[in-house]
Design an enzyme around this catalytic site. Structure first.
Site, PDB file in Angstrom:
ATOM      1  N   CYS A 243       0.838  -1.203   0.000  1.00  0.00           N
ATOM      2  CA  CYS A 243       0.000   0.000   0.000  1.00  0.00           C
ATOM      3  C   CYS A 243       0.874   1.255   0.000  1.00  0.00           C
ATOM      4  CB  CYS A 243      -0.995  -0.036   1.166  1.00  0.00           C
ATOM      5  SG  CYS A 243      -2.291   1.203   1.015  1.00  0.00           S
TER       6      CYS A 243
ATOM      7  N   HIS B 232      -4.001  -4.874  -0.004  1.00  0.00           N
ATOM      8  CA  HIS B 232      -3.535  -5.382   1.283  1.00  0.00           C
ATOM      9  C   HIS B 232      -3.608  -6.903   1.291  1.00  0.00           C
ATOM     10  CE1 HIS B 232      -3.052  -1.635   3.520  1.00  0.00           C
ATOM     11  NE2 HIS B 232      -4.022  -1.173   2.749  1.00  0.00           N
TER      12      HIS B 232
ATOM     13  N   GLU C 173      -2.425  -8.836   3.345  1.00  0.00           N
ATOM     14  CA  GLU C 173      -2.637  -9.303   4.732  1.00  0.00           C
ATOM     15  C   GLU C 173      -4.109  -9.279   5.120  1.00  0.00           C
ATOM     16  OE1 GLU C 173      -1.580  -6.341   3.866  1.00  0.00           O
ATOM     17  OE2 GLU C 173      -2.161  -4.803   5.322  1.00  0.00           O
TER      18      GLU C 173
END
Lengths: 251, 187
Positions: free
Chosen positions: B77, B169, B171
């Site tokens: 990001c 993202h 994650e």
């Protein structure tokens, strides 16, 4: 194409989920992490955890819970309920929350919106608005709908967006709990008033209600609680239905 | 594997650490050059404001150290955006690994771009959905490996030499994100 989001909402009290949940494959219906994992596996796009603990002491358990959720859940989640200061936000984000939602505290102190947005970025700030249609228009209510304010829904949304809120979570109190569908006219007008994503909340009862809130209401995301908790609609079947009706959805 | 997450106060550091722990690794958070320099692979996370982030990186002199790294580095990001030369967010010079300017979305649609979007690889194949949340973007350039469309085409992933970047993202992108991170670990 950006997908419309389906967001289950879990009410948390003293670190446990409240309001009944009814899942056969759930060992412990009160554990928010276990319920969150089921929703994430079913295809939920995000989760919202709303803390309704009454005391600060019990609210502290929230931070520990947020850390457990962040460790185990691989989709974004928002934490709301009782956030009144920048320090509250810092503690939740540090523990792994992706976003926070603020409601009454923002109405009492609109500067809080700007402070949070400036410090942590608009992307982590959801402005939650509870509003009710009155003879003089849509009015903002506080404390879970107990206190009426003179604020107009659209004006308040506009101010929130200009102060740096990244999304608006709009709950229509006229529709909440009715299972008769979302407040699509107001949602559509909100979408035309502010240029940030709108999460529809209140009134979900059937799968066509979600379709309507995305098409008629122009909502970017739809939030619901009991219909998911009681298994009346599964997230997987809802998303398949929406896809069949040509809504952009992540499967 | 010695995996280090660069710790410079970015907002999503904890989430990134948890994501790798779910993949069975035990990443180290550090801002120390000797620890970062000794890593096998490095994660450069980022949520927040470009100018503020660059100020922290300058204070710790990581702004000249990171571009010299030779190991695979994954910017996430804001971490990816900071790999560029310049950002309109706070009108700040960035790390200059990739000669591009990070721009703000024209508000023709709602901004930020929040939610799950698909990307397209160089062969025109659509990928899984990944989770995005951003108001600034890296334009499509020679180093773009995945494009995404919102308001316009932009870089969803870039790669130059040992520097990798993703706008989304991983994650927070469910199984698709975990698979992405695993591919980086398998490089």
């Amino acid at each position: 194409m950006l997908a419309k989001r389906i967001i289950p909402c879990l009410d948390i009290k003293d670190g446990r989920t409240v309001k009944g949940v009814n899942f056969e494959n759930l060992r412990d219906a009160g554990d928010p992490v276990e319920l969150a994992r089921i929703y994430a596996n079913e295809g939920a796009d995000e989760l919202v955890f709303l803390d309704i603990s009454a005391t600060d002491e019990k609210r502290k358990t929230l931070v520990a819970l947020v850390e457990r959720i962040a460790a185990e859940i691989n989709i974004p989640f928002t934490v709301g309920g009782g956030i009144t200061t920048v320090d509250d936000v810092y503690a939740l984000l540090q523990s792994g929350a992706d976003k926070v939602s603020i409601n009454s505290a923002a109405v009492r102190n609109p500067l809080l919106i700007s402070e949070i947005a400036d410090k942590f970025g608009s992307q982590c700030l959801v402005l939650a608005i509870d509003a009710k249609q009155t003879p003089t228009g849509w009015k903002v209510f506080l404390n879970g709908g107990k206190i009426e304010t003179p604020l107009d829904l659209y004006e308040w949304a506009k101010e929130g967006a200009s102060r740096g809120a990244g999304e608006i979570l709009f709950t229509s109190m006229n529709h909440d709990g009715t299972k008769n569908g979302f407040a699509n006219e107001a949602l559509r007008q909100l979408s035309e008033t502010v240029n940030i994503p709108i999460i529809a909340s209140g009134g979900a009862g059937t799968m066509p209600h979600f379709l309507d809130t995305f098409t008629i209401g122009k909502a970017d995301a739809a939030l619901a609680a009991s219909i998911f908790h009681f298994g009346e609609i599964s997230i997987g079947e809802l998303k398949t239905y929406l896809l069949q009706h040509e809504i952009s959805i992540r499967l | 594997m010695n995996l280090v997450i660069i710790d410079y106060g970015a907002g999503n550091t904890q989430s990134v650490k948890f994501a790798f722990q779910r993949l069975g690794l035990n990443p180290v958070l550090s801002s120390a050059k000797e620890i970062i320099g000794a890593a096998d692979k490095i994660i450069f996370p980022g949520v927040g404001h470009a100018k503020a982030a660059m100020e922290v990186l300058k204070e710790t002199e990581l702004h000249t150290f990171i571009p010299q790294l030779k190991q695979p580095v994954l910017g996430i990001c804001l971490g990816m955006q900071l790999m560029c030369r310049y950002s309109e967010e706070g009108n700040t010079d960035c790390l200059g690994i990739i000669d591009e300017e990070v721009k703000h979305f024209e508000p023709l649609l709602k901004v930020p771009h929040i939610g799950w979007n698909q990307t397209t690889d160089k062969d025109g194949r659509q990928t899984s959905h990944y989770y995005f949340v951003h108001s600034y973007y890296v334009p499509v350039n020679n180093y773009t490996t995945l494009t995404c469309n919102y308001i316009q085409d932009f870089s969803a992933a870039i790669q130059k030499d040992n520097f990798y970047g993703v706008q989304f993202h991983p994650e927070k992108s469910s199984r698709a994100g975990e698979e992405y991170l695993q591919r980086f670990l398998d490089l």
